[in-house]
Design a protein around this motif. Structure first.
Motif, PDB file in Angstrom:
ATOM      1  N   LEU A 105      -3.278  21.395  34.635  1.00 56.76           N
ATOM      2  CA  LEU A 105      -3.648  20.127  33.882  1.00 56.76           C
ATOM      3  C   LEU A 105      -2.765  20.118  32.535  1.00 56.76           C
ATOM      4  CD1 LEU A 105      -7.374  20.181  34.122  1.00 56.76           C
ATOM      5  CD2 LEU A 105      -5.695  18.575  35.320  1.00 56.76           C
ATOM      6  N   GLN A 106      -2.477  21.106  32.219  1.00 56.57           N
ATOM      7  CA  GLN A 106      -1.642  21.197  30.779  1.00 56.57           C
ATOM      8  C   GLN A 106      -0.098  20.805  31.217  1.00 56.57           C
ATOM      9  OE1 GLN A 106      -2.189  24.820  28.924  1.00 56.57           O
ATOM     10  NE2 GLN A 106      -1.456  24.062  26.801  1.00 56.57           N
ATOM     11  N   LEU A 107       0.411  21.241  32.285  1.00 59.19           N
ATOM     12  CA  LEU A 107       1.671  20.926  32.739  1.00 59.19           C
ATOM     13  C   LEU A 107       1.683  19.358  32.893  1.00 59.19           C
ATOM     14  CD1 LEU A 107       4.453  21.393  33.673  1.00 59.19           C
ATOM     15  CD2 LEU A 107       3.496  21.884  35.905  1.00 59.19           C
ATOM     16  N   MET A 108       0.763  18.800  33.384  1.00 58.51           N
ATOM     17  CA  MET A 108       0.771  17.095  33.698  1.00 58.51           C
ATOM     18  C   MET A 108       0.477  16.705  32.460  1.00 58.51           C
ATOM     19  SD  MET A 108       0.950  16.858  36.905  1.00 58.51           S
ATOM     20  CE  MET A 108       0.533  17.246  38.742  1.00 58.51           C
ATOM     21  N   ASP A 109      -0.053  17.129  31.646  1.00 61.08           N
ATOM     22  CA  ASP A 109      -0.423  16.352  30.473  1.00 61.08           C
ATOM     23  C   ASP A 109       0.954  16.592  29.457  1.00 61.08           C
ATOM     24  OD1 ASP A 109      -2.238  14.995  28.265  1.00 61.08           O
ATOM     25  OD2 ASP A 109      -2.029  17.019  27.014  1.00 61.08           O
ATOM     26  N   PHE A 217       0.575  31.562  42.760  1.00 59.19           N
ATOM     27  CA  PHE A 217       0.239  30.760  41.803  1.00 59.19           C
ATOM     28  C   PHE A 217       0.524  29.184  41.868  1.00 59.19           C
ATOM     29  CE2 PHE A 217       1.564  34.912  39.860  1.00 59.19           C
ATOM     30  CZ  PHE A 217       0.219  35.485  39.806  1.00 59.19           C
ATOM     31  N   VAL A 218       0.006  28.445  41.291  1.00 58.19           N
ATOM     32  CA  VAL A 218       0.128  26.826  41.488  1.00 58.19           C
ATOM     33  C   VAL A 218       1.095  26.554  40.193  1.00 58.19           C
ATOM     34  CG1 VAL A 218      -2.041  26.459  42.480  1.00 58.19           C
ATOM     35  CG2 VAL A 218      -1.914  26.261  39.895  1.00 58.19           C
ATOM     36  N   PRO A 219       1.810  25.267  40.402  1.00 58.82           N
ATOM     37  CA  PRO A 219       2.636  24.948  39.281  1.00 58.82           C
ATOM     38  C   PRO A 219       1.538  24.895  38.275  1.00 58.82           C
ATOM     39  CG  PRO A 219       3.282  23.537  41.207  1.00 58.82           C
ATOM     40  CD  PRO A 219       2.020  24.368  41.575  1.00 58.82           C
ATOM     41  N   GLY A 220       2.202  25.312  36.990  1.00 62.02           N
ATOM     42  CA  GLY A 220       1.461  25.097  35.645  1.00 62.02           C
ATOM     43  C   GLY A 220       2.426  25.567  34.550  1.00 62.02           C
ATOM     44  N   LYS A 221       1.817  25.508  33.422  1.00 59.09           N
ATOM     45  CA  LYS A 221       2.427  25.813  31.962  1.00 59.09           C
ATOM     46  C   LYS A 221       1.680  26.924  31.482  1.00 59.09           C
ATOM     47  CE  LYS A 221       5.452  23.216  29.070  1.00 59.09           C
ATOM     48  NZ  LYS A 221       5.635  21.874  28.667  1.00 59.09           N
ATOM     49  N   TYR A 222       2.486  27.900  30.824  1.00 58.38           N
ATOM     50  CA  TYR A 222       2.153  28.923  29.711  1.00 58.38           C
ATOM     51  C   TYR A 222       1.528  30.187  30.428  1.00 58.38           C
ATOM     52  CZ  TYR A 222       2.898  24.966  26.588  1.00 58.38           C
ATOM     53  OH  TYR A 222       3.526  24.169  25.796  1.00 58.38           O
ATOM     54  N   TYR A 223       2.160  30.492  31.693  1.00 62.56           N
ATOM     55  CA  TYR A 223       1.508  31.926  32.372  1.00 62.56           C
ATOM     56  C   TYR A 223       2.146  32.824  31.413  1.00 62.56           C
ATOM     57  CZ  TYR A 223       0.343  29.669  36.706  1.00 62.56           C
ATOM     58  OH  TYR A 223      -0.295  28.924  37.741  1.00 62.56           O
ATOM     59  N   ASN A 224       1.448  33.753  30.921  1.00 56.12           N
ATOM     60  CA  ASN A 224       1.798  34.761  30.116  1.00 56.12           C
ATOM     61  C   ASN A 224       1.943  36.039  30.463  1.00 56.12           C
ATOM     62  OD1 ASN A 224       1.794  33.511  27.234  1.00 56.12           O
ATOM     63  ND2 ASN A 224      -0.193  32.950  27.690  1.00 56.12           N
ATOM     64  N   VAL A 225       3.174  36.682  30.590  1.00 57.01           N
ATOM     65  CA  VAL A 225       3.406  37.927  31.227  1.00 57.01           C
ATOM     66  C   VAL A 225       3.824  38.820  30.330  1.00 57.01           C
ATOM     67  CG1 VAL A 225       4.718  39.065  32.993  1.00 57.01           C
ATOM     68  CG2 VAL A 225       4.201  36.616  33.238  1.00 57.01           C
ATOM     69  N   GLU A 226       3.111  40.179  30.398  1.00 51.40           N
ATOM     70  CA  GLU A 226       3.318  40.994  29.104  1.00 51.40           C
ATOM     71  C   GLU A 226       3.520  42.531  29.812  1.00 51.40           C
ATOM     72  OE1 GLU A 226       1.497  42.412  24.808  1.00 51.40           O
ATOM     73  OE2 GLU A 226       0.284  41.241  26.559  1.00 51.40           O
ATOM     74  N   GLN A 241       6.784  33.953  28.305  1.00 49.85           N
ATOM     75  CA  GLN A 241       5.748  32.915  28.680  1.00 49.85           C
ATOM     76  C   GLN A 241       6.578  32.059  29.787  1.00 49.85           C
ATOM     77  OE1 GLN A 241       4.532  29.660  25.948  1.00 49.85           O
ATOM     78  NE2 GLN A 241       2.770  30.975  25.819  1.00 49.85           N
ATOM     79  N   VAL A 242       5.943  31.812  31.059  1.00 55.90           N
ATOM     80  CA  VAL A 242       6.573  31.313  32.112  1.00 55.90           C
ATOM     81  C   VAL A 242       6.194  29.872  32.525  1.00 55.90           C
ATOM     82  CG1 VAL A 242       7.292  31.720  34.487  1.00 55.90           C
ATOM     83  CG2 VAL A 242       7.215  33.358  33.037  1.00 55.90           C
ATOM     84  N   THR A 243       6.780  29.010  32.804  1.00 55.73           N
ATOM     85  CA  THR A 243       6.268  27.526  33.220  1.00 55.73           C
ATOM     86  C   THR A 243       6.851  27.639  34.781  1.00 55.73           C
ATOM     87  OG1 THR A 243       6.434  26.214  31.231  1.00 55.73           O
ATOM     88  CG2 THR A 243       6.467  25.093  33.287  1.00 55.73           C
ATOM     89  N   LEU A 244       5.745  27.292  35.579  1.00 52.82           N
ATOM     90  CA  LEU A 244       6.081  27.130  37.107  1.00 52.82           C
ATOM     91  C   LEU A 244       6.060  25.759  37.647  1.00 52.82           C
ATOM     92  CD1 LEU A 244       3.949  30.015  38.464  1.00 52.82           C
ATOM     93  CD2 LEU A 244       6.321  29.957  37.631  1.00 52.82           C
ATOM     94  N   CYS A 245       7.344  25.324  37.959  1.00 54.06           N
ATOM     95  CA  CYS A 245       7.250  23.955  38.348  1.00 54.06           C
ATOM     96  C   CYS A 245       8.628  23.494  38.905  1.00 54.06           C
ATOM     97  CB  CYS A 245       6.821  22.842  37.476  1.00 54.06           C
ATOM     98  SG  CYS A 245       8.025  22.313  36.058  1.00 54.06           S
ATOM     99  N   HIS A 246       9.074  22.375  39.705  1.00 55.82           N
ATOM    100  CA  HIS A 246      10.154  22.262  40.151  1.00 55.82           C
ATOM    101  C   HIS A 246      11.170  21.882  39.164  1.00 55.82           C
ATOM    102  CE1 HIS A 246      13.004  20.952  43.625  1.00 55.82           C
ATOM    103  NE2 HIS A 246      13.220  19.861  42.717  1.00 55.82           N
ATOM    104  N   ASN A 247      10.927  21.424  38.202  1.00 59.19           N
ATOM    105  CA  ASN A 247      11.730  20.933  36.985  1.00 59.19           C
ATOM    106  C   ASN A 247      12.562  22.133  36.479  1.00 59.19           C
ATOM    107  OD1 ASN A 247      10.560  18.537  37.413  1.00 59.19           O
ATOM    108  ND2 ASN A 247       9.942  18.194  35.210  1.00 59.19           N
ATOM    109  N   PHE A 248      12.054  23.438  36.445  1.00 56.81           N
ATOM    110  CA  PHE A 248      12.471  24.444  36.079  1.00 56.81           C
ATOM    111  C   PHE A 248      13.517  25.226  36.921  1.00 56.81           C
ATOM    112  CE2 PHE A 248       9.573  23.171  32.900  1.00 56.81           C
ATOM    113  CZ  PHE A 248       9.840  23.518  31.719  1.00 56.81           C
ATOM    114  N   SER A 249      12.782  25.371  38.240  1.00 55.10           N
ATOM    115  CA  SER A 249      13.404  26.030  39.222  1.00 55.10           C
ATOM    116  C   SER A 249      12.852  25.470  40.763  1.00 55.10           C
ATOM    117  CB  SER A 249      12.987  27.558  39.322  1.00 55.10           C
ATOM    118  OG  SER A 249      13.708  28.207  40.181  1.00 55.10           O
TER     119      SER A 249
END
Length: 496
Positions: A105-109, A217-226, A241-249
């Motif tokens: 939802l954050q990615l879509m917004d 995972f589903v496409p989305g924004k702000y997956y925090n990996v540490e 911080q990772v964004t998962l969506c086609h726009n990025f890869s």
């Protein structure tokens, strides 16, 4: 005349016999006679089939491709996680963690173009499945053209699709929006580091040359990996911080590199069998075993515990040299109380040496000096006793006190032999007089101060230290933070 007609066509058209020909077909239906017991099951079965088909049609319409599109679109626009959870699932039917739906939802917004692309892609899926595009209320022709242009920007876009996910009543397909499955691959340069995703532990790095893979995972924004490493000597961390969506890869595997930059050092010390001490704590590791020691930080302090015949000696500490990747443990002895027996042993040796030296010089017998090497005795015989005799002189004197700066006490090693040197402020009353005169009264002589550096080595045969050198330097080290100990020598006997 139509040339496409055949000969037979013409014949039948012109034949009056054919035109007047009649055909009689008699069909005899045998009258079915059903009794009440036979009619009731048939009626029940017919009703069941009708109800089953009706329910199936209703459920199928409730789970149609257009319904999946509409509800997904509404969930996105309303930011309704519960509705989204109902209409979005993986292809095998598994539900999706609501935390990940929040990220979607954050990615879509935040990415309006991406949102438009997703909805147009799903609208196109409906068209492919049903042959009819979903109707958008209030959409102008311009809006439609722009949306379709965006949707056709990348023909490989496949972050979301409408697919049948199972069946309703075994026969009727149930359509849902299915996301592309993304996986996060993590590399880390520190063995033993723990990997966290949004604060939840996901795994441990066992081999720095391998990758840890997490998902789907589903496409989305702000997956925090540490990555976090908490060891005995250092705590390290790194995050991304990772964004998962086609726009990025357009790949479904996203690599995250977390570098903690651990420091491993080679420890150097003359006494390789000494036990390594880090930040004041024993490690149980010998110096010779610490050639790739770590991970450590630039704040760690290294020292050593050396087992000697006279007891255990602890050295002063030194911090890591991060540039060279080495740490050379100092040979200076620590001021800790753990070394107090060593201080006492060394002070006693030097104190008794000086008292015996004063006696030996006054009686002109160099063999009365205790804790003295043969080389040094010979030096005193030739350059003190013999010289005074030749000049008709005699010596009288006594040491009054010795002040030791144990901050200068240094551990020495020569092959299998060990020793120490230390700086001392000495206070003496003495006089060199003519042998024809009476000896002066020492109480009437002013006290003189001298500073010497004493070097002594352990003698395995006699099981004691032997002083080998006493030097007077134009500059001597006297650290103010050294352990200062004062010994008064007016009392006490010389070891015979």
């Amino acid at each position: 005349m139509n040339s496409s007609k055949t000969f037979l066509d013409k014949y039948f058209e012109d034949s009056s016999e054919f035109k007047n020909m009649t055909f009689n077909i008699n069909v005899n239906f045998k009258k079915l006679k059903l009794n009440k017991k036979q009619i009731i099951p048939i009626i029940c079965m017919s009703c069941f089939i009708i109800v089953f088909i009706t329910i199936g049609i209703i459920f199928s319409s409730l789970n149609s491709p257009e319904k999946a599109y509409t509800n997904f679109k509404n969930a996105i626009e309303q930011k309704n996680v519960n509705l989204l959870s109902e209409w979005l699932c993986f292809e095998n039917g598994d539900k999706i963690d609501k935390n990940y739906l929040e990220k979607l939802l954050q990615l879509m917004d935040e990415e309006s173009t991406y949102k438009t692309t997703v909805l147009e892609k799903l609208k196109n899926d409906v068209y492919i499945i049903t042959g009819e595009k979903p109707r958008e209320k209030g959409a102008s022709l311009l809006d439609t053209l722009v949306a379709e242009a965006v949707a056709n920007f990348d023909s490989n876009f496949n972050d979301f699709s409408i697919k049948p996910v199972g069946n309703v009543l075994f026969f009727f397909p149930k359509y849902r929006v299915v996301p592309k499955q993304y996986f996060i691959e993590v590399s880390c340069d520190t063995k033993g580091a723990k990997i966290y995703l949004d604060g939840r532990e996901k795994g441990t790095i066992l081999d720095t040359s391998s990758l840890l893979s997490f998902g789907p995972f589903v496409p989305g924004k702000y997956y925090n990996v540490e990555a976090k490493y908490s060891g005995k000597y250092v705590t390290l961390s790194d995050s991304d911080q990772v964004t998962l969506c086609h726009n990025f890869s357009n790949k479904n595997k996203i690599l995250v590199e977390l570098n903690l930059n651990p420091i491993y050092v080679a420890v150097e010390f003359d006494f390789e069998d000494a036990e390594l001490i880090v930040d004041g704590k024993k490690t149980g590791i010998k110096v010779k075993e610490a050639k790739n020691f770590g991970p450590v930080s630039s704040n760690n302090e290294f020292a050593a515990m050396v087992a000697l015949p006279i007891g255990t000696v602890k050295t002063q500490s030194k911090r890591v040299d991060t540039w060279s990747g080495k740490v050379t443990i100092p040979t200076l002895v620590a001021n800790d109380d753990v070394n107090k027996p060593i201080f006492e042993k060394i002070a006693n040796t030097i104190n008794e040496f000086n008292k015996s030296w004063a006696l030996a010089m006054s009686v002109e017998d160099v063999n009365r000096i205790v804790y003295c090497s043969d080389e040094l005795k010979q030096y005193y015989q030739e350059n003190r006793i013999n010289e005074w005799k030749q000049n008709g002189k005699k010596y009288i004197g006594k040491p009054t006190k010795m002040i030791y700066n144990f901050g200068t006490l240094t551990l020495l090693k020569d092959g299998e032999n060990f020793g120490f040197n230390v700086t001392i402020k000495e206070y003496w009353k003495f006089a060199v007089y003519s042998k024809d005169e009476s000896p002066p009264n020492l109480d009437n002589i002013d006290e003189e101060e001298e500073t010497h550096v004493y070097t002594m080595w352990w003698d395995n045969n006699s099981k004691c230290f032997k002083i080998k050198d006493i030097s007077s330097k134009w500059f001597y080290d006297w650290p103010d933070d050294g352990r200062i100990e004062e010994y008064k020598l007016d009392e006490g006997s010389v070891i015979q």
